[in-house]
Design a protein around this motif. Structure first.
Motif, mmCIF file in Angstrom:
data_model
loop_
_atom_site.group_PDB
_atom_site.id
_atom_site.type_symbol
_atom_site.label_atom_id
_atom_site.label_comp_id
_atom_site.label_asym_id
_atom_site.label_seq_id
_atom_site.Cartn_x
_atom_site.Cartn_y
_atom_site.Cartn_z
ATOM 1 N N ALA A 84 -7.386 -5.986 1.840
ATOM 2 C CA ALA A 84 -5.979 -5.817 1.472
ATOM 3 C C ALA A 84 -5.519 -4.374 1.692
ATOM 4 O O ALA A 84 -4.387 -4.131 2.098
ATOM 5 C CB ALA A 84 -5.769 -6.214 0.008
ATOM 6 N N LEU A 85 -6.396 -3.424 1.425
ATOM 7 C CA LEU A 85 -5.985 -2.017 1.450
ATOM 8 C C LEU A 85 -6.308 -1.304 2.767
ATOM 9 O O LEU A 85 -5.680 -0.306 3.085
ATOM 10 C CB LEU A 85 -6.632 -1.247 0.288
ATOM 11 C CG LEU A 85 -6.266 -1.738 -1.123
ATOM 12 C CD1 LEU A 85 -6.992 -0.917 -2.176
ATOM 13 C CD2 LEU A 85 -4.760 -1.669 -1.343
ATOM 14 N N SER A 86 -7.299 -1.775 3.503
ATOM 15 C CA SER A 86 -7.780 -0.980 4.650
ATOM 16 C C SER A 86 -8.114 -1.801 5.892
ATOM 17 O O SER A 86 -8.970 -1.371 6.683
ATOM 18 C CB SER A 86 -9.036 -0.202 4.232
ATOM 19 O OG SER A 86 -8.819 0.562 3.087
ATOM 20 N N ALA A 87 -7.456 -2.938 6.108
ATOM 21 C CA ALA A 87 -7.832 -3.799 7.241
ATOM 22 C C ALA A 87 -7.784 -3.042 8.572
ATOM 23 O O ALA A 87 -8.711 -3.126 9.380
ATOM 24 C CB ALA A 87 -6.933 -5.028 7.285
ATOM 25 N N ASP A 92 -10.440 -0.296 13.264
ATOM 26 C CA ASP A 92 -10.534 0.928 14.082
ATOM 27 C C ASP A 92 -11.940 1.518 14.001
ATOM 28 O O ASP A 92 -12.533 1.881 15.015
ATOM 29 C CB ASP A 92 -9.525 1.989 13.584
ATOM 30 C CG ASP A 92 -8.087 1.579 13.889
ATOM 31 O OD1 ASP A 92 -7.896 0.594 14.625
ATOM 32 O OD2 ASP A 92 -7.160 2.236 13.370
ATOM 33 N N LEU A 93 -12.470 1.599 12.784
ATOM 34 C CA LEU A 93 -13.801 2.195 12.610
ATOM 35 C C LEU A 93 -14.868 1.366 13.323
ATOM 36 O O LEU A 93 -15.758 1.911 13.984
ATOM 37 C CB LEU A 93 -14.130 2.315 11.106
ATOM 38 C CG LEU A 93 -15.450 2.989 10.784
ATOM 39 C CD1 LEU A 93 -15.445 4.456 11.212
ATOM 40 C CD2 LEU A 93 -15.762 2.891 9.288
ATOM 41 N N ALA A 94 -14.762 0.047 13.190
ATOM 42 C CA ALA A 94 -15.750 -0.834 13.835
ATOM 43 C C ALA A 94 -15.773 -0.592 15.340
ATOM 44 O O ALA A 94 -16.835 -0.563 15.956
ATOM 45 C CB ALA A 94 -15.424 -2.296 13.527
ATOM 46 N N ARG A 205 -7.684 6.561 0.929
ATOM 47 C CA ARG A 205 -7.775 7.885 1.562
ATOM 48 C C ARG A 205 -9.059 8.011 2.372
ATOM 49 O O ARG A 205 -9.091 8.637 3.425
ATOM 50 C CB ARG A 205 -7.747 8.985 0.495
ATOM 51 C CG ARG A 205 -6.455 9.080 -0.288
ATOM 52 C CD ARG A 205 -6.469 10.305 -1.202
ATOM 53 N NE ARG A 205 -7.556 10.259 -2.163
ATOM 54 C CZ ARG A 205 -7.438 9.811 -3.406
ATOM 55 N NH1 ARG A 205 -6.269 9.379 -3.842
ATOM 56 N NH2 ARG A 205 -8.476 9.790 -4.215
ATOM 57 N N ALA A 206 -10.150 7.449 1.842
ATOM 58 C CA ALA A 206 -11.461 7.622 2.481
ATOM 59 C C ALA A 206 -11.540 6.947 3.847
ATOM 60 O O ALA A 206 -12.100 7.504 4.791
ATOM 61 C CB ALA A 206 -12.557 7.078 1.570
ATOM 62 N N MET A 207 -10.986 5.743 3.971
ATOM 63 C CA MET A 207 -11.140 5.011 5.239
ATOM 64 C C MET A 207 -10.424 5.710 6.406
ATOM 65 O O MET A 207 -11.038 5.884 7.457
ATOM 66 C CB MET A 207 -10.709 3.548 5.076
ATOM 67 C CG MET A 207 -11.692 2.695 4.282
ATOM 68 S SD MET A 207 -13.369 2.645 4.989
ATOM 69 C CE MET A 207 -13.080 1.707 6.468
ATOM 70 N N PRO A 208 -9.143 6.141 6.242
ATOM 71 C CA PRO A 208 -8.525 6.862 7.365
ATOM 72 C C PRO A 208 -9.302 8.142 7.717
ATOM 73 O O PRO A 208 -9.449 8.478 8.888
ATOM 74 C CB PRO A 208 -7.115 7.205 6.864
ATOM 75 C CG PRO A 208 -6.856 6.272 5.728
ATOM 76 C CD PRO A 208 -8.183 5.919 5.138
#
Ligand code: ATP
Ligand code: MG
Length: 268
Positions: A84-87, A92-94, A205-208
């Motif tokens: 929900a928060l970081s799809a 992108d990270l994958a 904040r952490a994922m971006p």
């Protein structure tokens, strides 16, 4: 559902927008009701760290990026709140670190798995592991539904990123010999304490920041990445997070005033 208009000048507008996102995704079935409560516990710790990415979190993010980039079989484990928060950041990270994406839930249900899959597909994901019968393997030492994993994903992974995980599952993955990267606002939780690399920060904040750091480090040599990893000590970094909270609280204790945000109430 009645949609609440969030005034942009509201002192906690961002926090309210995040809540709205979780509530919306609760309605679609992606987020479990317990996920809403878990978020609230996280918010409380966000106050304590000052609602921004701290220096120790940046160190952990750098180590996490290095671990993912040097992994043979990296997997990003996704639950309802994270989807929900970081799809978009998950997708992108994958792509950047060449990781698989696996749906892995505490409260497993077919409806929830499909709702999460849709969130990830809408964000551009192509292959999503762990849905339905695909989660046919078992991790040892855990209760029935919670131990199911995909034999192509978490089962064979050497590095698993678990933004928002439960303590005993983190422990089980570490016991299986995997390097576990957790994002957890609470530096005292069992997840934070047992993970190999703990990013004490809000997942929003952490994922971006992890996406940015991973793309910056992607050009580095294997040697440099391994050096980042060998210089990283999770116990020390966790202690730094706790110290930071202590310092902030002792500052606030002098005046009784919460500093960063001017202390606006939530209004809900
Ligand atoms: P553990 O299972 O690790 O012992 P716990 O049982 O207290 O800890 P859970 O209920 O499993 O924790 O998960 C909730 C935790 O997830 C919160 O305490 C919080 O630290 C973390 N959390 C919730 N929302 C976020 C978020 N948006 N960003 C980062 N962490 C979060
Ligand atoms: Mg727990």
């Amino acid at each position: 559902m009645v949609k609440i208009e969030i005034p942009p000048e509201h002192p906690r507008a961002e926090s309210l927008r995040i809540r709205e996102k979780l509530v919306e995704n609760f309605e679609t079935g992606a987020v479990a009701i317990a996920g809403l409560i878990a978020h609230g516990r996280g918010e409380a710790f966000d106050y304590l760290i000052g609602e921004k990415t701290t220096e120790p979190a940046l160190k952990a993010i750098r180590a996490a990026a290095a671990a993912l980039l040097t992994a043979k079989n990296p997997v990003i484990s996704v639950n309802g709140n994270t989807a929900a928060l970081s799809a978009k950041e998950i997708v992108d990270l994958a792509k950047i670190v060449n990781a698989k994406v696996e749906v892995n839930l505490f409260y497993r249900s077919c409806e929830r798995e499909l709702a999460i899959k849709k969130l990830l597909e809408d964000a551009g994901a192509e292959e999503i592991l762990g849905v339905g019968e695909d989660a046919s393997a078992r991790i040892p030492e855990l209760g029935s539904e919670r131990r199911r994993v995909d034999p192509r994903g978490i089962l064979i992974a050497d590095v698993v990123l678990v933004p928002l995980e439960d303590g005993d599952r983190t422990e089980a993955l570490v016991k299986m010999g995997k390097k576990v990267i957790a994002v957890d606002l609470n530096p005292l939780s069992r997840t934070a304490q047992t993970a190999s690399i703990t990013i004490v920060d809000n997942v929003v904040r952490a994922m971006p920041m992890l996406v940015k750091t991973a793309s910056e480090l992607k050009g580095e040599s294997l040697e440099n990445l391994q050096e980042i990893l060998s210089n990283y000590n999770n116990k020390e970094v966790l202690a730094e997070s706790v110290n930071l909270i202590l310092q902030r609280l002792s500052e606030i204790a002098k005046t009784g005033k919460y500093i960063e945000l001017g202390g606006g109430g939530d209004g809900i």
